[in-house]
Design an enzyme around this catalytic site. Structure first.
Site, PDB file in Angstrom:
ATOM      1  N   CYS A 122      -5.495  -5.647   5.066  1.00 56.71           N
ATOM      2  CA  CYS A 122      -5.110  -7.068   5.106  1.00 56.71           C
ATOM      3  C   CYS A 122      -5.313  -7.616   3.695  1.00 56.71           C
ATOM      4  O   CYS A 122      -6.268  -8.334   3.420  1.00 56.71           O
ATOM      5  CB  CYS A 122      -5.961  -7.828   6.120  1.00 56.71           C
ATOM      6  SG  CYS A 122      -5.887  -7.156   7.795  1.00 56.71           S
ATOM      7  N   ALA A 123      -4.397  -7.272   2.807  1.00 57.11           N
ATOM      8  CA  ALA A 123      -4.638  -7.393   1.377  1.00 57.11           C
ATOM      9  C   ALA A 123      -4.492  -8.800   0.809  1.00 57.11           C
ATOM     10  O   ALA A 123      -5.129  -9.119  -0.190  1.00 57.11           O
ATOM     11  CB  ALA A 123      -3.701  -6.446   0.627  1.00 57.11           C
ATOM     12  N   ALA A 124      -3.604  -9.614   1.369  1.00 55.72           N
ATOM     13  CA  ALA A 124      -3.323 -10.923   0.769  1.00 55.72           C
ATOM     14  C   ALA A 124      -4.593 -11.780   0.708  1.00 55.72           C
ATOM     15  O   ALA A 124      -5.426 -11.705   1.612  1.00 55.72           O
ATOM     16  CB  ALA A 124      -2.242 -11.628   1.579  1.00 55.72           C
ATOM     17  N   PRO A 125      -4.755 -12.557  -0.380  1.00 58.15           N
ATOM     18  CA  PRO A 125      -3.809 -12.784  -1.487  1.00 58.15           C
ATOM     19  C   PRO A 125      -3.902 -11.765  -2.607  1.00 58.15           C
ATOM     20  O   PRO A 125      -3.215 -11.916  -3.608  1.00 58.15           O
ATOM     21  CB  PRO A 125      -4.209 -14.175  -1.977  1.00 58.15           C
ATOM     22  CG  PRO A 125      -5.681 -14.231  -1.749  1.00 58.15           C
ATOM     23  CD  PRO A 125      -5.924 -13.466  -0.463  1.00 58.15           C
ATOM     24  N   GLY A 126      -4.750 -10.743  -2.472  1.00 61.38           N
ATOM     25  CA  GLY A 126      -4.801  -9.677  -3.456  1.00 61.38           C
ATOM     26  C   GLY A 126      -6.043  -9.646  -4.320  1.00 61.38           C
ATOM     27  O   GLY A 126      -6.157  -8.792  -5.201  1.00 61.38           O
ATOM     28  N   GLY A 127      -6.979 -10.549  -4.082  1.00 67.26           N
ATOM     29  CA  GLY A 127      -8.193 -10.581  -4.894  1.00 67.26           C
ATOM     30  C   GLY A 127      -9.008  -9.315  -4.787  1.00 67.26           C
ATOM     31  O   GLY A 127      -9.416  -8.722  -5.799  1.00 67.26           O
ATOM     32  N   LYS A 128      -9.271  -8.868  -3.568  1.00 72.47           N
ATOM     33  CA  LYS A 128     -10.058  -7.650  -3.388  1.00 72.47           C
ATOM     34  C   LYS A 128      -9.255  -6.418  -3.801  1.00 72.47           C
ATOM     35  O   LYS A 128      -9.816  -5.443  -4.316  1.00 72.47           O
ATOM     36  CB  LYS A 128     -10.520  -7.535  -1.927  1.00 72.47           C
ATOM     37  CG  LYS A 128     -11.424  -8.686  -1.488  1.00 72.47           C
ATOM     38  CD  LYS A 128     -11.828  -8.553  -0.035  1.00 72.47           C
ATOM     39  CE  LYS A 128     -12.641  -9.741   0.420  1.00 72.47           C
ATOM     40  NZ  LYS A 128     -11.853 -10.992   0.449  1.00 72.47           N
TER      41      LYS A 128
ATOM     42  N   ASP B 247       0.107  -6.150   4.261  1.00 67.56           N
ATOM     43  CA  ASP B 247      -0.079  -7.427   4.948  1.00 67.56           C
ATOM     44  C   ASP B 247       1.163  -7.663   5.797  1.00 67.56           C
ATOM     45  O   ASP B 247       2.249  -7.187   5.450  1.00 67.56           O
ATOM     46  CB  ASP B 247      -0.268  -8.581   3.959  1.00 67.56           C
ATOM     47  CG  ASP B 247      -0.959  -9.773   4.606  1.00 67.56           C
ATOM     48  OD1 ASP B 247      -2.182  -9.907   4.427  1.00 67.56           O
ATOM     49  OD2 ASP B 247      -0.286 -10.551   5.300  1.00 67.56           O
TER      50      ASP B 247
ATOM     51  N   CYS C  46     -15.455 -13.346   6.420  1.00 64.04           N
ATOM     52  CA  CYS C  46     -16.036 -14.531   5.770  1.00 64.04           C
ATOM     53  C   CYS C  46     -16.469 -15.531   6.830  1.00 64.04           C
ATOM     54  O   CYS C  46     -16.119 -16.703   6.784  1.00 64.04           O
ATOM     55  CB  CYS C  46     -15.043 -15.162   4.791  1.00 64.04           C
ATOM     56  SG  CYS C  46     -13.466 -15.656   5.532  1.00 64.04           S
TER      57      CYS C  46
END
EC number: 2.1.1.-
Length: 599
Positions: free
Chosen positions: A304-310, A328, A516
């Site tokens: 679940c990659a969005a928004p791409g920070g991790k 995503d 989170c």
């Protein structure tokens, strides 16, 4: 003598005034004392920031059992405030921490906002993170809460601008007050006027629902006769200058409505600053990438990659060597990951549109494939065509938390003419789409490859940063919509995603699960489920370990449902970030699993 508001018993009030006459010979002095007695202490204290986070009563009882009443009270208070610092991850592929600190110092020194952040001893608010291994993380210290002088008084209250809750939460993080966030305003506000900014909070309805009881454009009176007067008490977030007149605030579609120069919390606004060189990210989210411990040359899946920070954090730890598949199920969010990857100059990231619930592919006929693309839209690998839409969650709250990812799936199953299983709300939404065109999930251009999924044991490491209730994000001013049932449904949804993730990790590989939220149903209960169902999984140590332990034991609900958490000895193997702790982070949870022989 002016009339006295009755704050004391009449007999006691008369006695006080009689004794006052013997003390003051001057009639004017007596009138002054009488006027002061008219001011209700609650009026003089209303112009402050002291919100109370509202929860569903059953949810509050559940969290009180989990954390204890005093601890949960501290968590609730911490959630209503932003962290005291901004955390910046430096893109070491392009620059260094020292170079970023030098540039940020210059930018802040040239701004009035930055000068307010200078520490009391005159030192710079910018410094490297002191946690071992995180020297590429830069911290910008803020300050607050500050006491704001609103020049308040019953005879001359300040002009006010009332903003939405979401606008206020952004403002508390350092943003300005933009036009779309303004809900109401005092009459006769002109450009250049000093205004107090306050928050419109959801109020309970007669049927157990929550809503803001006003329409946009409402005129605020600023006096106790105002029907919304009490609702705003303790919800003032600063003083500023109106950049538009009252009429302008409700006519123009965008722009800054109030330049908030005097804030309760002072944090730097780093939006669009040093793009490609830095990424604003919460500290626990950076720790997740370290917990995954990616190695050069490995193949990694971010489910679940969005928004791409991790995703980009993992790529940087790999020195951009290897392959990261960023998936995503939202078309536009995949485009956002592509944009961020290109902006940061990372080439090892491949993106695809994929529902996390369908991540494991099934046998398919040959010649049924589509291309998955990387951040520069060039062909990089192929996979099977996308499966049919994922199973819908029956919980309204779970659908809400994933609403921005599910338009395409829902659109194919809606019944415009109404059916037994279609609500009136769904019918109205469908009519709106027919009238206004496709939603924003399809409005952006750009190529997004679709994927049916991947064969089992396809990846060395898998990161599942699961969509969740987000009850750890801060500042948060309202939490009343979540129910005990919706919290359980979030956990059930995450278990389904975890079932997929477990199959995709090779033997000897690593699976990291994170959320989170402070909700044990989505944290400890999901870990318990994984360990009990998959005996080949074991909790693995995490480095660095700066979070606290998880919850041990169980919780029995009034309806007889029993929720199992961690067993003794397991609590130190996870990281639970407490927003009320000295780390001053968001609420967050990380579990790391090592995958043993699956036989």
């Amino acid at each position: 003598m002016s009339k006295v508001r009755v704050l004391l018993k009449p007999s006691l009030l008369t006695t006080c005034l009689t004794r006052a006459k013997t003390f003051f010979s001057s009639v004017s002095q007596l009138r002054s004392i009488s006027h002061q007695m008219e001011i209700d202490p609650s009026d003089s204290e209303r112009y402050c920031y002291d919100p109370i986070l509202r929860w569903n009563p059953q949810v509050e009882d559940y969290f009180t059992k989990a954390y204890g009443p005093d601890h949960f009270a501290r968590i609730s208070k911490a959630l209503t405030r932003p962290s005291s610092y901004s955390c910046i991850r430096v893109n070491t592929v392009k620059t260094t921490s020292d170079a970023v600190i030098e540039k940020l110092t210059k930018i802040l020194n040239e701004s009035e906002e930055g000068l307010k952040l200078v520490q009391p001893d005159g030192s710079s608010p910018i410094a490297k993170c002191q946690i071992p291994g995180l020297d590429y993380v830069v911290l910008v210290n803020g300050s607050g809460p500050h006491r704001i002088e609103y020049d308040s008084g019953l005879e001359n209250p300040p002009k006010e601008v009332l903003v939405s809750r979401k606008c206020a939460e952004a403002v508390l993080r350092g943003a300005q007050v933009y036009v779309p966030g303004v809900l109401a305003c005092t009459a006769h506000v002109e450009k250049g006027d000093a205004v107090a900014v306050c928050v419109a909070m959801e109020q309970p309805g007669d049927e157990g629902d929550w809503s803001v009881n006003m329409t946009r454009g409402t005129t605020l009176q600023g006096l106790s006769t105002d029907p919304y007067y009490r609702e705003r008490s303790g919800l003032y977030i600063g003083m500023g200058t109106a950049m538009l007149s009252r009429a302008g605030m409700f006519r123009v579609p965008h722009g800054i409505a109030v330049d908030l120069s005097n804030r309760v919390f002072r944090l730097p606004s780093l939006h669009n600053v040093l793009e490609g060189e830095i990424f604003l990210q919460n500290l626990p989210s950076i720790i997740v990438a370290h917990a995954l411990d990616p190695q050069k040359g490995e193949r990694i899946l971010d489910m679940c990659a969005a928004p791409g920070g991790k995703t980009t954090a993992v790529a940087i730890l790999m020195n951009d060597e290897g392959e990261i598949v960023a998936a995503d199920r939202s078309h536009n969010k995949v485009l956002n990951v592509q944009k961020l990857s290109a902006e940061m100059g990372l080439s090892c990231i491949t993106t695809c549109k994929l529902d996390a619930l369908k991540s494991v592919c099934l046998p398919n006929p040959p010649n049924d494939s589509t291309t998955i693309v990387n951040s520069d839209n060039s062909s990089s690998m192929t996979s099977h065509s996308e499966l049919s839409s994922s199973e819908e969650m029956t919980s309204l709250a779970s659908r809400k938390s994933m609403a921005d990812k599910s338009w395409e799936e829902n659109a194919s199953t809606e019944q415009p003419n109404g059916g037994d299983n279609v609500s009136q709300a769904d019918i109205r939404k469908n009519k709106g789409r027919l009238k206004n065109g496709r939603g924003r999930t399809q409005c952006q251009g750009g190529r997004v490859g679709k994927s049916q999924g991947f064969p089992p044991n396809s990846f060395d490491r898998v990161l599942l940063d699961a969509p969740c209730s987000a009850l750890g994000l801060r500042p948060r001013l309202f939490a009343g919509l979540e129910t005990v049932i919706s919290l359980r449904d979030h956990g059930r949804y995450q278990r389904k995603m975890l079932d997929q993730a477990v199959q995709l990790v090779r033997v000897g590989g690593i699976l990291v699960y994170s959320t989170c939220t402070i909700n044990p149903s989505e944290n400890e209960a999901v870990v318990r489920y994984a360990l009990d169902k998959y005996r080949f999984l074991s909790l693995a140590p995490q480095h660095p370990r700066i979070g606290g332990p998880g919850l041990v034991g169980r919780c029995e609900f009034p309806d007889g449902y029993i929720e199992e958490w961690l067993k003794p000895g397991e609590e130190e193997m996870v990281q639970k970030f407490d927003p009320s702790s000295e780390l001053d982070t968001i609420g967050f949870f990380i579990a790391k699993f090592c995958v043993g022989p699956k036989d």
